[in-house]
Design an enzyme around this catalytic site. Structure first.
Site, PDB file in Angstrom:
ATOM      1  N   TYR A   1     -10.769   5.492 -10.713  1.00 51.31           N
ATOM      2  CA  TYR A   1     -10.504   6.096  -9.393  1.00 51.31           C
ATOM      3  C   TYR A   1     -10.323   7.607  -9.457  1.00 51.31           C
ATOM      4  CZ  TYR A   1      -8.675   1.290  -9.010  1.00 51.31           C
ATOM      5  OH  TYR A   1      -8.497  -0.058  -9.080  1.00 51.31           O
TER       6      TYR A   1
ATOM      7  N   CYS B   1     -14.683   4.251 -27.474  1.00 54.33           N
ATOM      8  CA  CYS B   1     -15.964   4.865 -27.787  1.00 54.33           C
ATOM      9  C   CYS B   1     -16.715   5.274 -26.547  1.00 54.33           C
ATOM     10  CB  CYS B   1     -16.780   3.902 -28.623  1.00 54.33           C
ATOM     11  SG  CYS B   1     -16.107   3.845 -30.260  1.00 54.33           S
TER      12      CYS B   1
ATOM     13  N   GLU C   1       4.251  -6.443   1.690  1.00 51.32           N
ATOM     14  CA  GLU C   1       3.848  -6.825   0.330  1.00 51.32           C
ATOM     15  C   GLU C   1       3.756  -5.622  -0.606  1.00 51.32           C
ATOM     16  OE1 GLU C   1       0.762 -10.320   1.846  1.00 51.32           O
ATOM     17  OE2 GLU C   1       0.036  -8.305   1.404  1.00 51.32           O
ATOM     18  N   PRO C   2       4.846  -4.937  -0.834  1.00 55.49           N
ATOM     19  CA  PRO C   2       4.757  -3.776  -1.726  1.00 55.49           C
ATOM     20  C   PRO C   2       4.574  -4.192  -3.185  1.00 55.49           C
ATOM     21  CG  PRO C   2       7.037  -4.141  -1.061  1.00 55.49           C
ATOM     22  CD  PRO C   2       6.205  -5.183  -0.354  1.00 55.49           C
TER      23      PRO C   2
ATOM     24  N   ARG D   1      -7.158   3.574 -14.610  1.00 54.28           N
ATOM     25  CA  ARG D   1      -7.137   4.195 -13.279  1.00 54.28           C
ATOM     26  C   ARG D   1      -7.766   5.587 -13.267  1.00 54.28           C
ATOM     27  NH1 ARG D   1      -3.376   5.257 -10.451  1.00 54.28           N
ATOM     28  NH2 ARG D   1      -4.169   4.436  -8.494  1.00 54.28           N
TER      29      ARG D   1
ATOM     30  N   GLY E   1       0.779  -1.235   0.000  1.00 52.28           N
ATOM     31  CA  GLY E   1       0.000   0.000   0.000  1.00 52.28           C
ATOM     32  C   GLY E   1       0.806   1.278   0.000  1.00 52.28           C
TER      33      GLY E   1
HETATM   34  N1  LLP Z   1      -1.217  -7.051  -0.485  1.00 56.31           N
HETATM   35  C1  LLP Z   1      -2.525  -7.216  -0.660  1.00 56.31           C
HETATM   36  C2  LLP Z   1      -3.227  -8.231   0.141  1.00 56.31           C
HETATM   37  C3  LLP Z   1      -3.215  -6.447  -1.600  1.00 56.31           C
HETATM   38  O1  LLP Z   1      -4.518  -6.631  -1.757  1.00 56.31           O
HETATM   39  C4  LLP Z   1      -2.520  -5.496  -2.360  1.00 56.31           C
HETATM   40  C5  LLP Z   1      -3.208  -4.682  -3.337  1.00 56.31           C
HETATM   41  C6  LLP Z   1      -1.136  -5.351  -2.154  1.00 56.31           C
HETATM   42  C7  LLP Z   1      -0.511  -6.142  -1.199  1.00 56.31           C
HETATM   43  C8  LLP Z   1      -0.291  -4.389  -2.929  1.00 56.31           C
HETATM   44  O2  LLP Z   1      -0.647  -3.068  -2.730  1.00 56.31           O
HETATM   45  P1  LLP Z   1       0.279  -1.908  -3.332  1.00 56.31           P
HETATM   46  O3  LLP Z   1       1.593  -1.950  -2.604  1.00 56.31           O
HETATM   47  O4  LLP Z   1       0.479  -2.198  -4.763  1.00 56.31           O
HETATM   48  O5  LLP Z   1      -0.479  -0.677  -3.084  1.00 56.31           O
HETATM   49  N2  LLP Z   1      -6.056  -1.384  -8.730  1.00 56.31           N
HETATM   50  C9  LLP Z   1      -5.792  -0.426  -7.679  1.00 56.31           C
HETATM   51  C10 LLP Z   1      -4.996  -0.999  -6.564  1.00 56.31           C
HETATM   52  C11 LLP Z   1      -5.631  -2.211  -5.940  1.00 56.31           C
HETATM   53  C12 LLP Z   1      -4.745  -2.831  -4.926  1.00 56.31           C
HETATM   54  C13 LLP Z   1      -5.233  -4.170  -4.557  1.00 56.31           C
HETATM   55  N3  LLP Z   1      -4.451  -4.806  -3.564  1.00 56.31           N
HETATM   56  C14 LLP Z   1      -5.097   0.800  -8.278  1.00 56.31           C
HETATM   57  O6  LLP Z   1      -4.868   0.832  -9.473  1.00 56.31           O
HETATM   58  O7  LLP Z   1      -4.795   1.737  -7.560  1.00 56.31           O
END
Ligand code: LLP
Length: 435
Positions: A337, A364, A289-290, A333, A247
């Site tokens: 969002y 379209c 979990e990045p 995105r 996140g």
């Molecule tokens: N761990 C878990 C359990 C997750 O569900 C996610 C993302 C991550 C790690 C990785 O998160 P990150 O570090 O990438 O922020 N499609 C959306 C983002 C959805 C994220 C879903 N889970 C977007 O484009 O912003």
């Protein structure tokens, strides 16, 4: 925003290869990926985890959903980090890339029985259990295969993370995991303990995505640690692992600041250490979990401009529409969002005055917007190239075939060489599904 080997001179270049050459060789639209930058960022998170937690550093599990292909899975393997997969498809790519299954975690709020069985038989290190239904499903799969499966429980710590509603995941009213506040987390703990084929290793939380402050991560850690203490009090055992999810936010626009691995994890370590001490718990192994913060800035999208048009707005102002050869099929995105991006003219410099513009795609529908509002040079014309930085995370991975547009390729650039690591889809690929 830009990866480390991008230079913005008379035209954009990456690892000394000019954008115009990339466009000529590989076509547009294309995702251009800086391999060295990917490796540097993954290593930075791994080093920061070790610096912050010392011997109790667990794994960096790269979140495959941000972007994965077999070649990137090979890089992950080389780097010696782990991977978080959340479907059978992502698992297949990770296995094909040769990643050690022990360094894999399987996520998902509705894993199929087949996905669970496959993960167990592949030897996936950790399955993160997300629902009461799943406890029995994982236990049954493990028992049938005669193994004891290591599991974490995914918890929702009840946090309103500061991010878009669709990508916040740790408040109560959400589909993921077990609520700590409502007692459902404790029911899950008791559920898991009923099965000899499950080994509960600890807890997991992922509070959301594109988060730019550290406070929510810290509150989440505090709540998970309080539950570890309750577990110890009840069962006289200390669970050995916590996974604090991903996140970590990145910069999409000039002036934005990403969460830096070292300071972010140092701040988190201070809270985790203090909370464990307060509860008289030994520090568990801490994993993260990045996804976005590793792959996001490593790619930019290269588009070619096809048309322009001017409109007069209600207030009399002018807006220039600049249409590129991709759009919502390669970058969902903005429409999903309200995400904001920037772009620059990539094939030349221009001293023409900048005017209020909107970069749109070729699909379209009116909502097919790449950049809602941006000032761009007024002489931008068909044939020019635009580059949109920071599209590596959830760009190609959420790409669609809307309007039967083939999805763009990913071109990896390293040491002055560019190569296709994920080829462009073709019309034959699309027609191949028709019976
Ligand atoms: N761990 C878990 C359990 C997750 O569900 C996610 C993302 C991550 C790690 C990785 O998160 P990150 O570090 O990438 O922020 N499609 C959306 C983002 C959805 C994220 C879903 N889970 C977007 O484009 O912003």
């Amino acid at each position: 925003m830009w990866s480390s080997h991008v230079k913005i001179g008379t035209e954009i270049s990456i690892a000394s290869i000019p954008a115009s050459q990339l466009a000529k060789e590989f076509g547009t639209p294309a995702f251009i990926m800086d391999e060295g930058d990917f490796r540097t960022r993954a290593t930075a998170w791994n080093s920061a985890l070790h610096a912050a937690f010392g011997e109790q550093a667990g794994n960096v599990y790269y979140a495959a959903k941000a972007f994965i292909c077999v070649e990137v899975a090979r890089w992950i393997k080389d780097l010696g980090i782990g991977i978080d997969v959340c479907t059978g498809g992502e698992l297949a790519v990770a296995l094909k890339g040769g990643i050690d299954p022990k360094k894999m975690e399987l996520h998902g709020n509705n894993k199929s029985v087949a996905e669970i069985e496959r993960a167990v038989s592949a030897g996936v290190g950790t399955i993160v259990i997300d629902s009461l239904w799943e406890i029995e499903r994982v236990a049954t799969a493990a028992a049938a295969q005669g193994v004891v499966q290591k599991v974490l429980l995914r918890l929702t710590p009840g946090i309103e993370a500061h991010t878009h509603e669709s990508i916040a995941t740790a408040h109560e009213d959400v589909k993921f995991g077990f609520s700590i506040a409502s007692g459902s987390a404790w029911n899950a703990v008791q559920g898991v303990r009923r099965y000899q084929s499950l080994e509960l290793r600890g807890f997991h939380a992922h509070i959301g995505s594109q988060i730019l402050e550290t406070e929510s991560f810290q509150i989440s850690a505090e709540r998970l640690i309080a539950l570890l203490a309750r577990y110890r009090d009840e069962f006289a055992i200390e669970l050995p692992e916590l996974d604090l999810g991903g996140g970590y936010g990145i910069a999409y626009l000039p002036g934005e600041t990403a969460l830096a691995p070292d300071t972010t994890l140092k701040a988190l370590a201070a809270v985790v250490t203090a909370q464990c001490a307060a509860h008289k718990l030994a520090l568990p192994k801490i994993s993260i979990e990045p996804g976005r913060s590793i792959v996001g800035p490593t790619m930019f999208t290269l588009y070619e401009v096809g048309t322009t048009k001017d409109v007069t707005l209600d207030d009399g102002a002018n807006r220039r529409y600049i249409s590129v050869d991709g759009g919502m099929s390669d970058n969902l995105r903005t429409s999903l969002y309200g995400a904001e991006y920037t772009a620059i003219l990539a094939n030349r410099t221009s001293s023409a005055p900048k005017i209020s513009s909107r970069v749109v795609g070729k699909h379209c529908e009116t909502g097919d917007i790449v950049i809602r509002e941006i000032d761009l040079e007024s002489d931008i014309a068909p044939g020019d190239l635009l580059a949109t930085p920071a599209t590596g995370a959830y760009g190609r991975s959420m790409a669609t075939n809307y309007n039967h547009v083939p999805r763009p390729p990913v071109i990896a650039v390293k040491d002055g060489k560019a190569r296709v690591i994920l080829r462009r889809e073709t019309e034959a690929d699309l027609l191949g599904l028709d019976i």
